[in-house]
Design an enzyme around this catalytic site. Structure first.
Site, short mmCIF file in Angstrom:
data_model
loop_
_atom_site.label_atom_id
_atom_site.label_comp_id
_atom_site.label_asym_id
_atom_site.label_seq_id
_atom_site.Cartn_x
_atom_site.Cartn_y
_atom_site.Cartn_z
N ASP A 1 1.04 -1.37 -0.15
CA ASP A 1 -0.09 0.22 -0.48
C ASP A 1 0.65 1.16 0.01
OD1 ASP A 1 0.63 -0.41 2.55
OD2 ASP A 1 -0.72 0.03 3.73
N ASP B 1 7.94 3.00 3.52
CA ASP B 1 8.35 2.24 3.11
C ASP B 1 7.72 1.65 2.60
OD1 ASP B 1 5.81 1.83 4.71
OD2 ASP B 1 6.77 0.43 6.25
N ASP B 2 6.59 1.12 1.54
CA ASP B 2 6.57 -0.14 1.22
C ASP B 2 7.48 0.28 0.18
OD1 ASP B 2 3.83 0.99 2.79
OD2 ASP B 2 3.63 -0.46 1.19
N ASN C 1 0.92 0.20 17.03
CA ASN C 1 1.10 1.65 16.38
C ASN C 1 -0.57 2.19 15.70
OD1 ASN C 1 0.90 0.41 14.67
ND2 ASN C 1 2.61 0.98 13.25
N GLU D 1 -1.23 -3.34 15.57
CA GLU D 1 -0.26 -2.81 14.57
C GLU D 1 -1.04 -2.41 13.11
OE1 GLU D 1 1.65 -2.66 10.91
OE2 GLU D 1 0.46 -3.88 11.34
N ASN E 1 -0.65 -2.44 9.74
CA ASN E 1 -1.53 -3.92 8.59
C ASN E 1 -2.12 -4.83 9.18
OD1 ASN E 1 0.19 -2.40 7.06
ND2 ASN E 1 1.39 -2.98 7.34
N HIS F 1 10.10 -0.19 8.28
CA HIS F 1 8.62 -1.11 8.07
C HIS F 1 8.74 -2.63 6.67
CE1 HIS F 1 7.35 0.78 11.64
NE2 HIS F 1 7.05 1.64 10.31
N ASP F 2 8.94 -2.34 6.23
CA ASP F 2 8.58 -2.57 4.61
C ASP F 2 9.34 -3.79 4.15
OD1 ASP F 2 5.69 -2.89 5.35
OD2 ASP F 2 5.81 -1.45 3.39
C1 BDR Z 1 3.05 -0.42 8.18
O1 BDR Z 1 1.72 0.36 8.10
C2 BDR Z 1 2.22 1.22 7.11
O2 BDR Z 1 1.95 3.02 7.49
C3 BDR Z 1 3.68 1.15 6.76
O3 BDR Z 1 3.85 1.14 5.62
C4 BDR Z 1 3.57 -0.29 7.63
O4 BDR Z 1 3.22 -1.12 6.60
C5 BDR Z 1 3.54 -0.14 9.60
O5 BDR Z 1 2.77 -0.70 10.87
CA CA Z 2 3.08 -0.63 4.16
#
Ligand code: BDR
Ligand code: CA
Length: 319
Positions: A12, A16-17, A160, A166, A168, A241-242
Site C-alpha cells: 500500500d 516504506d513500501d 501503532n 499494528e 497492517n 518497516h516494509d
Molecule cells: C505499516 O503501516 C504502514 O504505515 C507502513 O507502510 C507499514 O507497512 C507499519 O505499521
Molecule cells: Ca505498508
C-alpha cells in the site's frame, strides 16, 4: 550463485513500501506488485506503485490492483493525510502522473495464477492483509502453491494503530486471521523490530549524496516520512518497516526469529487487531511443547547496521 527467490510484494505505498519494492526488485525474482488500500485509498496506492517503478526503471514488473476496503468491516484507515504518509500516501517527492499500465486482472487472481505457475513462490504482504486473505478464501488450494509468507505486521509488544494493534493487521484483522490459520509457513516481521531501524538524518544524507534520480526521490520520501514519524511517535527517523519483510527472505542474519503461536484478536474491546504472541515457551514435565502449536516464525531481534548496509548497497544500483 543461488537462484533468486520468486516473490510477489503486496503493498500500500506508502514510503516504506517503496523501499521494500526497491530492495525486492534487485534481490529477488519479483513476479509482480499487487496493491491494496491502506496508507491511502487504493487509487492512490496504485498510482504510487506505478510512480515508484517508473522512477526506478522497473516498468517490467507487472502491477495488479486489489481490494479497496477490508473483507468484512468498514474501512477505518484514514485517507486524510493525518498519518505517516501524507495526503497522497507518498508525500515528499514531486510525483508525476505515471504512464505504466496496470494489469486488467484483479490482484487476487494474479496472485493465484502466479502461485500456480511458479515453483517456490513467496508472498510479501506489507499492507493490510486483505488481498492475500481473499486469495486463500477464494482459492483454497493456493496454500499448496505458496512456499512462505513473509509479512510486515503485528508486534510482540506495542502497536501503532492502537495501543496494542499494528496498522497492517488492524486494518483487516479478519484477513490476517485467515492467513495465520492457513497453515502456510509465516515469517512475522512486526513493529517490535521494525521500529528499531530508522532513517536517521545521517542515513538520509548518505542517500541524497548518492545523487541518482532514484536516490534523490528516496531521500525526498524519507525526509517527509521521517518528519512525520518524529511528530507522531518521537522516532529519530522513518521506520523501515516494509523492506525488513523483504530482507527477512534474502539475508538470514538481519533478523532473529522464534517459533510461536500467533492469534489475531478479532473480538477484544480494546485489543481488536492485536497479534497475541505466545512466547512463553511452555513445556510439559517431559519437555513437550504445551499450548497451541507454533504457526509463525516471529522476529524478535534485528541487526539494523546489517540491514542498512544491504539497503544502501542496493540503492546504489539504481539509475
Ligand atoms: C505499516 O503501516 C504502514 O504505515 C507502513 O507502510 C507499514 O507497512 C507499519 O505499521
Ligand atoms: Ca505498508
Amino acid at each position: 550463485m543461488t537462484a533468486k527467490i520468486p516473490a510477489i510484494i503486496d503493498c500500500d505505498p506508502g514510503h516504506d513500501d517503496v523501499m521494500g519494492i526497491l530492495l525486492g526488485a534487485r534481490t529477488m525474482d519479483l513476479k509482480g506488485i499487487t496493491t491494496v488500500f491502506g496508507n491511502a485509498s487504493l487509487p492512490k496506492t496504485t498510482k504510487n506503485a506505478r510512480y515508484a517503478v517508473e522512477v526506478a526503471g522497473l516498468e517490467h514488473i507487472p502491477i495488479a490492483a486489489g481490494y479497496d476496503r477490508p473483507l468484512l468491516r468498514e474501512d477505518e484507515s484514514a485517507d486524510d493525510g493525518a498519518g505517516a504518509h501524507g495526503k497522497t500516501g507518498l508525500d515528499g517527492p514531486v510525483i508525476h502522473e505515471p504512464t505504466v499500465p496496470i494489469l486488467e486482472e484483479h490482484a487476487v487472481d494474479f496472485i493465484y495464477r502466479t502461485a500456480k505457475e511458479t515453483e517456490n513462490l513467496h508472498l510479501i504482504p506489507v499492507g493490510p492483509m486483505t488481498n492475500i486473505g481473499a486469495a486463500i478464501r477464494r482459492y483454497p488450494d493456493i496454500v499448496d502453491h505458496i512456499t512462505e509468507i513473509s509479512l510486515m505486521g503485528g508486534s510482540t509488544t506495542m502497536g501503532n494503530a492502537t495501543a496494542v494493534a499494528e496498522f497492517n493487521i488492524w486494518a483487516d484483522a479478519e484477513a490476517a486471521h485467515i492467513i495465520f490459520t492457513s497453515g502456510i509457513p509465516i515469517k512475522m516481521v512486526g513493529l517490535n523490530v521494525t521500529r528499531q531501524v530508522n532513517a536517521t538524518p545521517a542515513y538520509r544524507k548518505q542517500i541524497r549524496d548518492m545523487g541518482s534520480r532514484t536516490a534523490v526521490a528516496v531521500a525526498d520520501m524519507l525526509d517527509f516520512y521521517s518528519e512525520r514519524l518524529k511528530i507522531l511517535y518521537g522516532l529519530p527517523g522513518g521506520s523501515m518497516h516494509d523492506p525488513l519483510a523483504v530482507a527477512a527472505l534474502i539475508d538470514p542474519n538481519i533478523l532473529t526469529f522464534e517459533s510461536m503461536h500467533v492469534a489475531i484478536e478479532l473480538a477484544g474491546t480494546n485489543t481488536y487487531g492485536m497479534t497475541v504472541c505466545d512466547y512463553r515457551g511452555r513445556r510439559t514435565d517431559t519437555g513437550e511443547p504445551r499450548g497451541e502449536k507454533p504457526n509463525a516464525e516471529v522476529a524478535v531481534a534485528v541487526d539494523a547496521d546489517r540491514f542498512w548496509k544491504l539497503f544502501l548497497d542496493i540503492l546504489q544500483t539504481y539509475p
